[in-house]
Design an enzyme around this catalytic site. Structure first.
Site, PDB file in Angstrom:
ATOM      1  N   GLU A 169       0.851  -1.193   0.000  1.00 19.75           N
ATOM      2  CA  GLU A 169       0.000   0.000   0.000  1.00 19.75           C
ATOM      3  C   GLU A 169       0.895   1.256   0.000  1.00 19.75           C
ATOM      4  OE1 GLU A 169      -2.866   0.761  -0.540  1.00 19.75           O
ATOM      5  OE2 GLU A 169      -3.369   2.628   0.482  1.00 19.75           O
ATOM      6  N   LYS A 182      24.126   5.159  24.834  1.00 17.55           N
ATOM      7  CA  LYS A 182      25.150   5.855  24.044  1.00 17.55           C
ATOM      8  C   LYS A 182      25.481   5.013  22.815  1.00 17.55           C
ATOM      9  CE  LYS A 182      29.423   8.406  24.556  1.00 17.55           C
ATOM     10  NZ  LYS A 182      30.018   7.897  23.348  1.00 17.55           N
ATOM     11  N   SER A 200      32.259  17.423  23.614  1.00 16.21           N
ATOM     12  CA  SER A 200      32.303  15.984  23.906  1.00 16.21           C
ATOM     13  C   SER A 200      31.636  15.762  25.262  1.00 16.21           C
ATOM     14  CB  SER A 200      33.732  15.462  24.031  1.00 16.21           C
ATOM     15  OG  SER A 200      34.588  16.135  23.214  1.00 16.21           O
ATOM     16  N   LEU A 201      31.773  14.560  25.759  1.00 18.62           N
ATOM     17  CA  LEU A 201      31.255  14.254  27.092  1.00 18.62           C
ATOM     18  C   LEU A 201      32.414  13.784  27.947  1.00 18.62           C
ATOM     19  CD1 LEU A 201      28.133  12.164  26.040  1.00 18.62           C
ATOM     20  CD2 LEU A 201      28.072  14.389  27.168  1.00 18.62           C
ATOM     21  N   CYS A 232      53.223 -18.069  -5.801  1.00 15.20           N
ATOM     22  CA  CYS A 232      52.652 -18.890  -4.726  1.00 15.20           C
ATOM     23  C   CYS A 232      51.166 -19.131  -5.043  1.00 15.20           C
ATOM     24  CB  CYS A 232      52.805 -18.136  -3.414  1.00 15.20           C
ATOM     25  SG  CYS A 232      51.819 -18.812  -2.080  1.00 15.20           S
ATOM     26  N   TYR A 252      18.960  13.510  20.136  1.00 14.92           N
ATOM     27  CA  TYR A 252      18.957  13.507  21.601  1.00 14.92           C
ATOM     28  C   TYR A 252      19.094  14.891  22.226  1.00 14.92           C
ATOM     29  CZ  TYR A 252      23.996  13.237  20.579  1.00 14.92           C
ATOM     30  OH  TYR A 252      25.251  13.444  20.079  1.00 14.92           O
ATOM     31  N   CYS A 287      56.686 -19.675   3.651  1.00 15.67           N
ATOM     32  CA  CYS A 287      55.250 -19.559   3.382  1.00 15.67           C
ATOM     33  C   CYS A 287      54.576 -20.903   3.691  1.00 15.67           C
ATOM     34  CB  CYS A 287      55.041 -19.171   1.923  1.00 15.67           C
ATOM     35  SG  CYS A 287      53.332 -19.279   1.401  1.00 15.67           S
ATOM     36  N   LYS A 303      30.968   4.592  30.552  1.00 15.11           N
ATOM     37  CA  LYS A 303      31.418   3.669  29.497  1.00 15.11           C
ATOM     38  C   LYS A 303      31.428   2.229  30.026  1.00 15.11           C
ATOM     39  CE  LYS A 303      33.001   5.160  25.918  1.00 15.11           C
ATOM     40  NZ  LYS A 303      33.907   6.079  25.358  1.00 15.11           N
ATOM     41  N   CYS A 336      53.380 -22.402  -0.046  1.00 14.04           N
ATOM     42  CA  CYS A 336      54.291 -22.834  -1.117  1.00 14.04           C
ATOM     43  C   CYS A 336      55.694 -23.152  -0.597  1.00 14.04           C
ATOM     44  CB  CYS A 336      54.371 -21.790  -2.224  1.00 14.04           C
ATOM     45  SG  CYS A 336      55.274 -20.312  -1.735  1.00 14.04           S
ATOM     46  N   ASP A 342      27.032   3.900  19.182  1.00 13.86           N
ATOM     47  CA  ASP A 342      28.362   3.983  18.590  1.00 13.86           C
ATOM     48  C   ASP A 342      28.205   4.471  17.155  1.00 13.86           C
ATOM     49  OD1 ASP A 342      30.990   3.600  18.809  1.00 13.86           O
ATOM     50  OD2 ASP A 342      30.955   1.417  18.660  1.00 13.86           O
ATOM     51  N   CYS A 356      55.266 -13.690   1.875  1.00 12.22           N
ATOM     52  CA  CYS A 356      55.776 -14.761   1.025  1.00 12.22           C
ATOM     53  C   CYS A 356      56.415 -14.098  -0.196  1.00 12.22           C
ATOM     54  CB  CYS A 356      54.607 -15.656   0.596  1.00 12.22           C
ATOM     55  SG  CYS A 356      54.993 -16.706  -0.801  1.00 12.22           S
ATOM     56  N   GLU A 361      20.324   7.914  28.857  1.00 11.94           N
ATOM     57  CA  GLU A 361      20.076   7.524  27.456  1.00 11.94           C
ATOM     58  C   GLU A 361      21.186   6.571  27.021  1.00 11.94           C
ATOM     59  OE1 GLU A 361      19.308  11.157  24.920  1.00 11.94           O
ATOM     60  OE2 GLU A 361      19.522  12.090  26.882  1.00 11.94           O
TER      61      GLU A 361
HETATM   62  O1  I6G Z   1      28.120  12.368  22.083  1.00 11.94           O
HETATM   63  C1  I6G Z   1      26.927  12.235  22.661  1.00 11.94           C
HETATM   64  C2  I6G Z   1      26.230  11.074  22.562  1.00 11.94           C
HETATM   65  C3  I6G Z   1      24.997  10.931  23.140  1.00 11.94           C
HETATM   66  C4  I6G Z   1      26.379  13.338  23.350  1.00 11.94           C
HETATM   67  C5  I6G Z   1      25.113  13.209  23.948  1.00 11.94           C
HETATM   68  C6  I6G Z   1      24.426  11.984  23.827  1.00 11.94           C
HETATM   69  O2  I6G Z   1      23.227  11.904  24.372  1.00 11.94           O
HETATM   70  C7  I6G Z   1      22.521  10.693  24.289  1.00 11.94           C
HETATM   71  N1  I6G Z   1      24.581  14.257  24.614  1.00 11.94           N
HETATM   72  C8  I6G Z   1      25.285  15.391  24.692  1.00 11.94           C
HETATM   73  C9  I6G Z   1      24.680  16.521  25.435  1.00 11.94           C
HETATM   74  C10 I6G Z   1      26.529  15.529  24.109  1.00 11.94           C
HETATM   75  N2  I6G Z   1      27.083  14.511  23.442  1.00 11.94           N
HETATM   76  C11 I6G Z   1      27.327  16.771  24.187  1.00 11.94           C
END
Ligand code: I6G
Length: 680
Positions: A36, A117, A83-84, A439, A231, A416, A322, A419, A119, A434, A115
């Site tokens: 749909e 984090k 950054s954090l 080879c 976020y 190797c 972390k 060979c 990658d 090698c 929340e």
């Molecule tokens: O690098 C980050 C990843 C996730 C963040 C972050 C985050 O919140 C879930 N929040 C802030 C405020 C900042 N870096 C600066």
């Protein structure tokens, strides 16, 4: 349709599609079937096709633009993307909570939001009157790259926000931040595709997300399974002025406005609840289809945040907790060596299978012999393995207490394993190779790379067939593929007449893949698909490139010293020159005219004559010389035969000059070539 009707229907369709996208991507609660949805989408595409004046940039059909960018523009962030601060233990979280109490001048418990984090890659998005106008990477925190075209291709990212029943209404300018990421299953599929295309797999989800967002061709990004979560809404102008007092309210508001917000956040009262959340997700992370490396803990109270402010690096009101990388303990059964197409011997640990971070692991990387020695990893040892952010696990440590007395330090063989030729490790390098270019393992890898999707794309010539071709002595190098006969192929295992015919047809088609694909397919060390494209664009023809010097190659924009040296060394090797000649004789297209295609006039002083170039000319590059010959009606060929009209030679000529002399073909030095060009 009546006048005005198409415009009305287009708007109606867009509204429906946006609503369905929101339910599918943000709420994870599809409202309609795929068929749909597809039907409505096609109707919109058709109406826009018939009425181009109705197309708007925020239409759901306008995610992929047509143009390929030359580079990314720069974007200065309205506020730095910080950054954090990181913490690695529960004690550090307690200390963070105490710091907040000191700075706030009040006792807890404080309200926090936790929340996951992800990658991925942080991005900043700008919406004007509800329409996405700009997306940028974090860059150095102050200035990022304008990757709007690529971000627009992410289906979960709204090009237009929904403002019905939003309280407060959308501000004219809305700036939000979030993370682009790729799911584990998406990465697996993308990597399987890359391997069949002859491209290296992404090592981890972060590389995959970052690499895909920084592509100049957004149609390629559109094919990558990228996702995004938001976020943060920038405080001050928007959040506070719009009347929010809590981060948790902001997250709910963003979701209502149409943004994908990860629903797995939690409002916590006091640091103990924060710690519970961190413990829970450290346990449950393997259940998710995306990688997380921790939890972000943020004060919920926006006014208190404002008071605490930030250092030059990170906000004082947030902390990343972390996770320790997940580890498992298992036994090392053997150390296998794989021989790559450049002869590199790569050690891999064969393990007693063990479950780790969502999957059963039976192999792990050992990197190289120095790493094995540094960690004193021995066959029979109990080892700790870790996935970290990468897909392939690594051996991080040996449980030496469990070591049996009869184990011995591992010694990399000096020959190797396939060979038996000498395997040497040049001074300053970590890799042992090698030394035998013939080879069988190297040959198989080279041929398989040659036939793979991103290279010559010979369907049906996968690793199993290549193995048979080499083991049966039918193929010694890639040029041999082009002299294979039907009865030779039909006699192989799991082949018959029909498969043999199909394969020969595929081999025939591959002859016209062009110089860039061919050069990449030859597998010159360091010359990947992009470098091959740049080289092919510069020279047009691989034969024209044969006598190029390292300096000349290095002068090409986008080609560095390492690639130039490797390419020049490859071209200087007589065996490789012969290989190119044999490919050309077999009918493989080594290229067309360089950069600009030159129309060869039927008449001209050189009409009907075929010339061969060799060596370095002082007044022309190779491609200029080719163009000048062609403009005068002549042709340029890569190999000398008795029919060649003349061999034009410069400094350090190659074997073509000797061949010309042997065949009695006219030889032309640069001065004579200049006179020849002057002829009317
Ligand atoms: O690098 C980050 C990843 C996730 C963040 C972050 C985050 O919140 C879930 N929040 C802030 C405020 C900042 N870096 C600066």
């Amino acid at each position: 349709m009546a006048a005005g009707e198409p415009a009305r229907r287009v708007e109606e369709l867009r509204k429906l599609i946006r609503r369905y996208d929101y339910h599918y991507y943000v709420l994870d609660d599809p409202l309609v079937s795929d068929s749909e949805y597809d039907r409505l989408y096609r109707e919109l595409e058709e109406l826009e096709g018939a009425h181009p004046e109705l197309v708007t940039p925020d239409s759901p059909t306008q995610r992929v633009g047509g143009e390929v960018l030359e580079g990314f523009g720069q974007v200065t962030h309205s506020q730095p993307m910080l950054s954090l601060d990181n913490s690695y233990s529960e004690d550090e979280l307690v200390e963070f909570d105490r710091r907040i109490a000191r700075a706030a001048g009040q006792e807890g418990p404080f309200d926090y939001v936790t929340e996951l984090k992800l990658d991925g890659l942080a991005v900043n998005l700008l919406y004007e009157n509800g329409t996405l106008v700009q997306g940028a990477t974090r860059g150095d925190g102050r200035t990022g790259e304008d990757v709007t075209a690529n971000l627009r291709t992410l289906r979960s990212l709204p090009l237009r926000l929904q403002d019905e029943e939003l309280d407060p209404p959308l501000p004219a300018i809305l700036e939000v931040r979030g993370e682009v990421y790729i799911t584990r299953s998406g990465l697996e599929a993308a990597n399987a595709q890359r391997l069949t295309d002859g491209e290296p797999a992404f090592a981890n989800p972060r590389n995959a997300a970052a690499g895909s967002i920084r592509l100049l061709d957004s149609s390629i990004t559109a094919g990558r399974p990228l996702k995004i979560v938001l976020y943060q809404m920038l405080a001050g102008e928007t959040a506070l002025l719009s009347g929010f007092s809590r981060h948790s309210e902001v997250l709910s508001y963003l979701r209502k406005a149409g943004f994908p917000v990860n629903p797995l956040w939690k409002a916590c009262r006091g640091i103990d609840q924060v710690i519970d959340f961190c413990r829970e997700w450290a346990q449950r992370r393997a259940q998710l289809d995306y990688n997380i490396d921790g939890v972000v803990v943020k004060l919920d109270d926006l006014r208190l945040r404002e008071r605490l402010g930030a250092t030059s690096k990170a906000p004082r009101w947030a902390m990343a907790y972390k996770f320790a990388a997940e580890q498992a303990r298992t036994q090392l059964i053997a150390i296998d060596l794989q021989v790559g197409r450049t002869g590199a011997l790569t050690p891999t640990a064969r393990l007693e299978p063990v479950f780790l971070a969502g999957s059963t692991v039976s192999n792990a990387t050992l990197h190289n012999e120095d790493e094995i020695e540094r960690k004193d990893i021995r066959v029979g040892d109990w080892v700790w393995i870790e996935k970290g952010g990468d897909i392939i696990p690594k051996v991080v440590a040996v449980d030496t207490k469990a070591r049996k007395p009869d184990t011995e330090p591992y010694r990399m063989p000096e020959n190797c394993p396939v060979c038996g030729s000498k395997a040497v490790r040049p001074p300053g390098e970590v890799v042992r190779r090698c030394t035998n270019a013939s080879c069988p393992a190297q040959i198989k890898e080279r041929i398989w790379h040659f036939t793979s999707r991103g290279a010559m794309d010979i369907e049906g010539a996968g690793p199993a067939l290549v193995e048979q071709l080499v083991d049966n002595g039918l193929v010694h190098d890639v040029a041999d593929l082009y002299s294979l006969k039907k009865d030779q192929l039909a006699a192989l295992e799991r082949m018959g007449n029909k498969s043999a015919e199909n394969l020969l047809a595929q081999i025939e088609v591959s002859k016209s893949r062009g110089p860039a694909r061919l050069l990449f397919a030859l597998g010159v060390r360091y010359v990947g698909a992009i470098a091959a494209q740049l080289l092919a664009e510069r020279y047009g023809n691989l034969i024209a490139m044969q006598d190029a010097t390292k300096e000349e190659i290095e002068a090409i924009e986008g080609i560095g010293q390492v690639i130039a040296a490797s390419m020049a060394a490859f071209l200087a090797e007589p065996r490789n020159r012969q290989l190119l000649e044999r490919l050309e004789e077999a009918g493989v297209e080594l290229g067309c005219a360089p950069a600009e295609k030159v129309e060869i006039p039927a008449e001209g002083p050189l009409a009907g004559k075929r010339f061969v170039l060799t060596g370095i000319l002082s007044k022309f590059t190779r491609s200029e010389a080719e163009r000048l010959i062609k403009e005068r009606g002549g042709k340029v060929s890569g190999s000398v035969s008795s029919k060649t009209g003349g061999v034009i030679f410069g400094e350090q000529p190659g074997s073509k000059l000797d061949k010309a002399k042997k065949l009695g073909v006219r030889t032309i030095d640069e001065a004579e070539f200049l006179r020849m060009l002057d002829q009317k």
